[in-house]
Design an enzyme around this catalytic site. Structure first.
Site, PDB file in Angstrom:
ATOM      1  CG  ASP A  56      -1.922  -1.174   1.202  1.00  0.00           C
ATOM      2  OD1 ASP A  56      -1.498  -2.132   0.534  1.00  0.00           O
ATOM      3  OD2 ASP A  56      -2.651  -1.251   2.329  1.00  0.00           O
ATOM      4  CG  ASP A 187      -5.967   0.451   6.280  1.00  0.00           C
ATOM      5  OD1 ASP A 187      -4.831   0.341   6.739  1.00  0.00           O
ATOM      6  OD2 ASP A 187      -6.731  -0.061   5.616  1.00  0.00           O
ATOM      7  CD  GLU A 241      -7.329  -4.305   3.619  1.00  0.00           C
ATOM      8  OE1 GLU A 241      -6.640  -4.711   4.630  1.00  0.00           O
ATOM      9  OE2 GLU A 241      -6.982  -4.418   2.518  1.00  0.00           O
TER      10      GLU A 241
END
Length: 565
Positions: A56, A187, A241
Site C-alpha cells: 500500500d 488505515d 480498507e
C-alpha cells in the site's frame, strides 16, 4: 492493508533478527544480483523500490516542493512481513528517488498503513515557530510484549521537523483505539475540513465493512462522529480498507461540491480479488451520505469502480497538492496473487499517478481518472512517432519498426465503421504468440483488456485473464491513451471515463504494436507512439554516497544499497 496470516512465522523471526542485530532505521537489506533477477520486468515509469516487498501507498503528501510517497515495505525480504514505511520523493511525479527507510517495525509493533498532513497551522503543537511539522497518523499492529493483545490495531502518531527526512514517534501512542480493542481497526486517512476548521479522519473496521469518521482540533485528540457502511455491500468475508473522503467540484463548478468516498475492497472487486470502489454523495462535516447506491446483494458491476483492471488497490490521494484536482496513486497489484508475482529482487510497484475529476455522465456524477498532468507534460516533451490515420479492414496490421519499445505512450482515436470488433495488441512478439490485446466490441459496447497471451502467467491460477468495462462510444468514437511499461498496461478510455490497469510479464523482445479489426472496417486516427524509455529513476537507494543508477549499473547499485547499512 491486508494481514497475511501465513507470513506470521517469517515476520516474527525477521523481527527478532532485526532486534538482535540492531539494523539501522534507514537500512534495507538488498540481496546481491542472482540469475533470478528479472530486470526485464522492472518498470521504467512506475515507482518500485530497488529491492524487497512493497504494497500500500502511505503518507502521500506534497511538502516543500516535493511529493512524498511512503509505502508498506519489508526491509528484510521479498515477501510480506516486518511492515515498515519505505519512502521515495519526486519533484514532478515522474522521476522518483528512493530514500532511507522512514519508520521501521520492531519486536513489539509493526507500522501499518496511514497518512501524512502538513500541519501548517501547528495545531498539534509539535512544531516550532516557523517550522510546522509533518504529522503521520498510522496503524500500530501490536505484537506480544507491547502491552496490547497480540494482533491489536490502533492509530498512532509520528512527526517530522525536517520535511520528512526523520520521524519521531509521539510519546503517548496510541492516540486512538476502540473499546474493546480490535484486530481490524486500521488505515487512518486525515484531511483538513475547511468549512469547520478541523481535521477529519476516515478509518475502517475492515471485517465489519465500516468506515469510521472522527474529528480533531489538534491531530492528537480524536472524537467519533459517524459510521459509513452499506449493508450487504460487499458480501460477507470481504474487507474494507484504505478509505479516502475527497471533495470534488462537479463539472469544475466550485459552487457544486460533491464528496467521493473511496473504499478499497478485498476480495469482490469488479476484476476479481482486490480493487477500489467509490461512492459519490454529500458530507456535512459529520456524516457522509451516498447518492443512488445499488441495492444490497447486487453484482459488483452495479457499483462504481475507480479502475476496472485487476491491478489497482489501496488507492489514495496526496495531501496538499497544488492545483484544483486531487492526485492519486495506488498499489499496482492484487492480493489474489501478489505473493507469487515473479519479480526479483523487488516485488510490488505503484500505478502511474492520476488526476481525479468529477463529471456529469448520463445525468450522474462519475469519477474521471486521467494520468497526472505532470506526467502528461513530461511525456509531451519526448520525441514522438506520429503515424496519422490508419484504416484497417478485417485484418491485423503491425506498426512500423520505429514504434517498437517496452515503455511507451500510445494515443489514438478509434472509429468503428462496420467492424464487429477492433483494437490493438501491445507488447507483441515477432511471431504473434505473445501480446496484450485491447478490444472494443461495437455490438456489446464493451472495452476489454486481455492478458491471456501476455507472457508468463502460470505463477498463480488466480491471475485473471480478461477484464471488461461497459463503455458507450462518444459521437461514434473511442479515444484511447495507453501507457505501456515493462510489466504493466494502463488503458485510459474516453478521457478517463474508464480505466483498466493490468500487470503483464512478457519476454524482453515482445516490443511490437499491431492494429486489428474483425468483420469490417475501422479507422485508427491521430495515431502516435511516444517512447518512454529515456528515464532513470527506480531503485535509487538515497544516501550520501549513491546516485541514481541506470539499469546497466544495477549490480553496482545493489552492492551500494547493501553497504549503506
Amino acid at each position: 492493508m491486508r494481514i497475511l496470516a501465513s507470513s506470521a512465522p517469517f515476520r516474527v523471526a525477521s523481527l527478532l533478527f532485526a532486534s538482535l542485530f540492531g539494523l539501522q532505521a534507514g537500512a534495507a537489506t538488498c540481496a546481491l544480483p542472482s540469475p533470478e533477477d528479472t530486470a526485464q520486468w522492472r518498470p521504467v515509469v512506475h515507482y518500485t523500490p530497488q529491492c524487497n516487498w512493497m504494497n500500500d501507498p502511505n503518507g502521500l503528501v506534497y511538502d516543500n516542493g516535493r511529493y512524498h510517497l511512503f509505502y508498506q515495505f519489508n526491509p528484510l525480504g521479498n515477501e510480506w512481513g516486518n511492515m515498515s514505511w519505505g519512502h521515495a520523493i519526486s519533484t514532478d511525479l515522474v522521476h522518483w528517488r528512493e530514500q532511507p527507510l522512514a519508520m521501521r517495525a520492531n519486536a513489539s509493533e509493526e507500522i501499518f498503513s496511514g497518512s501524512i498532513v502538513a500541519d501548517n497551522r501547528n495545531t498539534s503543537g509539535l512544531g516550532t515557530p516557523g517550522h510546522p511539522p509533518l504529522v503521520a497518523l498510522y496503524t500500530s499492529a501490536y505484537q506480544a510484549g507491547s502491552g496490547h493483545a497480540p494482533g491489536t490495531q490502533a492509530q498512532s502518531l509520528a512527526y517530522s521537523l525536517d520535511h520528512g527526512a526523520t520521524w519521531q514517534p509521539y510519546g503517548n501512542n496510541p492516540i486512538l483505539t476502540l473499546d474493546p480493542e480490535s484486530k481490524q481497526f486500521r488505515d487512518p486517512k486525515v484531511s483538513w475540513y475547511a468549512p469547520g476548521a478541523y481535521w477529519v479522519m476516515t478509518t475502517v473496521v475492515a471485517d465489519a465493512q465500516v468506515v469510521k469518521l472522527y474529528r480533531s482540533d489538534d491531530l492528537i485528540h480524536w472524537h467519533f462522529m459517524s459510521d459509513f457502511t452499506q449493508p450487504g455491500v460487499p458480501h460477507d468475508g470481504a474487507l474494507w480498507e484504505m478509505p479516502d473522503l475527497v471533495p470534488l467540484a462537479l463539472d469544475d463548478d466550485p459552487r457544486r461540491i460533491k464528496w467521493v468516498m473511496i473504499v478499497n475492497v478485498n476480495p469482490w472487486s469488479i476484476a476479481g480479488g482486490s480493487g477500489a470502489m467509490y461512492f459519490v454523495g454529500d458530507f456535512d462535516g459529520r456524516t457522509f451520505k451516498p447518492d443512488n447506491t445499488a441495492p444490497a446483494g447486487s453484482d459488483p458491476a452495479r457499483f462504481r469502480w475507480v479502475d476496472h483492471g485487476a491491478d489497482f488497490y489501496a488507492a489514495g490521494t496526496f495531501s496538499g497538492t497544488p492545483g484544483s484536482h486531487p492526485i492519486a496513486i495506488a498499489w499496482m497489484n492484487n492480493w489474489d496473487y501478489a505473493a507469487r508475482v515473479p519479480t526479483a529482487p523487488w516485488r510490488g510497484a505503484m500505478t502511474l499517478p492520476r488526476e481525479f475529476a468529477l463529471k456529469s455522465v448520463d445525468g450522474e456524477p462519475r469519477l474521471i481518472v486521467r494520468p497526472a498532468p505532470a506526467f502528461e507534460k513530461w511525456a509531451d516533451g519526448q520525441p514522438t512517432v506520429r503515424l496519422g490515420d490508419w484504416a484497417v479492414e478485417s485484418a491485423l496490421r503491425e506498426l512500423p519498426a520505429a514504434t517498437r519499445g517496452v515503455a511507451q505512450r500510445i494515443a489514438l482515436t478509434l472509429t468503428i465503421h462496420d467492424a464487429r470488433r477492433a483494437g490493438l495488441v501491445v507488447r507483441r512478439s515477432a511471431d504473434g504468440r505473445t501480446g496484450t490485446k485491447i478490444t472494443y466490441d461495437a455490438e456489446r459496447q464493451t472495452l476489454t483488456l486481455d492478458r491471456s497471451q501476455a507472457g508468463e502467467s502460470n505463477f498463480a491460477a488466480t491471475f485473471s485473464q480478461r477484464h471488461i468495462a461497459n463503455l458507450p462510444l462518444e459521437h461514434g468514437k473511442l479515444r484511447l491513451e495507453i501507457i505501456v511499461d515493462r510489466s504493466s498496461v494502463e488503458v485510459f478510455a474516453n478521457g478517463g471515463r474508464v480505466v483498466l490497469t493490468d500487470l503483464v510479464f512478457p519476454n524482453r523482445d515482445a516490443d511490437r504494436i499491431a492494429l486489428f479489426s474483425e468483420d469490417g472496417n475501422a479507422l485508427f486516427g491521430e495515431l502516435s507512439v511516444t517512447p518512454l524509455q529515456n528515464i532513470d529513476q527506480n531503485g535509487a537507494c538515497a544516501d550520501s554516497r549513491t546516485t541514481q543508477p541506470s539499469q546497466a549499473n544495477l549490480t553496482t547499485h545493489q552492492v551500494q544499497c547493501t553497504s549503506a547499512m
